[in-house]
Design an enzyme around this catalytic site. Sequence first.
Site: not given
Ligand code: CTP
Ligand code: MN
Ligand code: MN
Length: 373
Positions: A204, A206, A297
Amino acid sequence: ESDASEVEGPTVPVYACQRRTALPNWNQILTDALEILAEEAEFGNSEGRSLAFARAAPVLRSIPYAVTRFEDLNSLPCFGAHSRKIVQEITEDGSSVEVQRVLHSERYRTLKVFSGIFGVGKKTADRWYQEGLRTLDDLRKKEKKLNRQQEAGLQHYTDLNSPVTRLEADKIQHVVQDAVLRFLPGAIITLTGGFQRGKQSGHDVDFLITHPTEGKEMGLLIKVVSWLSSQGLLLYHHMKQNSYKEPTQMSVQASKDRLDHFESCFSIFKLDTPNEQMESSSTAAENIRNWKALRVDLVVTPFSQYPFALLGWTGSKHFERELRRFAVHERKMILNSHALYDTKQNVMLPAHSEEDIFAHLGLDYILPTERNA
Ligand code: CTP
Ligand code: MN
Ligand code: MN
Ligand code: MN
């Protein structure tokens, strides 16, 4: 002890937040295997077992060489008997019987597919498995009662399970930046998560959004999301209101609280993907989809909490978990994405940067690109 470490090479610290974990991963075959077992234990609600594997894998991710012999583990922390045995099997036989068994088990494969649907956690996935459901088509056919989020997740399953590239993340950043600055000039929009750690792909995108004048960020997100929606750029969105009450003190529970309380939007963006190759083949043109569904996000933070939010959202998930565990057990401090609290002095510890937070915790500063634990 410094003599021993000269012979063995630098010792690897126990907590992931004390280690520099850069890309690439020199031990991917081993870490993949351990993570499969961690996930399988999680599906089975064996939290302790899952954590043991989930702590061993990042140790291998942090070392800048490939483990080729079982004996290489002797100098490494966090390896229990079971994790050692898996590494032994793979280094000696090329693969692990146990891991192969998990990968081929109907339960693991089914839960993997179901929990890969946006909005479906391991509990729901398991319930569906218990009910005899096995495939996405089963979910569609049985007209299973899905919530709006799961409905969208199922509909865009293929797109959402194909990696987001860095280029796509940059395109989304432009869209988000344009939308935010339209309503709040001077706002700061930061790409965070895996891309902030230097990853070239992710599941995703963020973003953290803030404004140097605290308070100006209030009411921003609803405007941004409404505008994006009116432009046809959102396939799904779910907004969450800010529910943070500034505490005068924090309990250990606050660091175990997995979710933060920021105003946020969990969404699926519709990203245009103009396809240049298609110019020549005119016949199939109408069947060609020129967009892709992408998970995004958006998180809005008051400026004073921004360093904590940045640290919390940059990840990795394991790095975050370890930071909080280190804070509580080694420093009697409580850390979350909003604040840091010292339980010995009973004070909140303010920060202007991520560096400040590491300093409060008595940790060496670790760059985002070194947080790939
Ligand atoms: N996080 C958070 N609260 C949430 C969702 C995520 O604090 N409701 C934090 C997670 O703990 C993580 C960061 O946001 O440290 C990013 O989360 P995520 O997008 O799920 O993972 P990524 O590390 O960005 O890996 P990916 O490439 O799979 O998205
Ligand atoms: Mn992510
Ligand atoms: Mn995320
Ligand atoms: Mn993820």
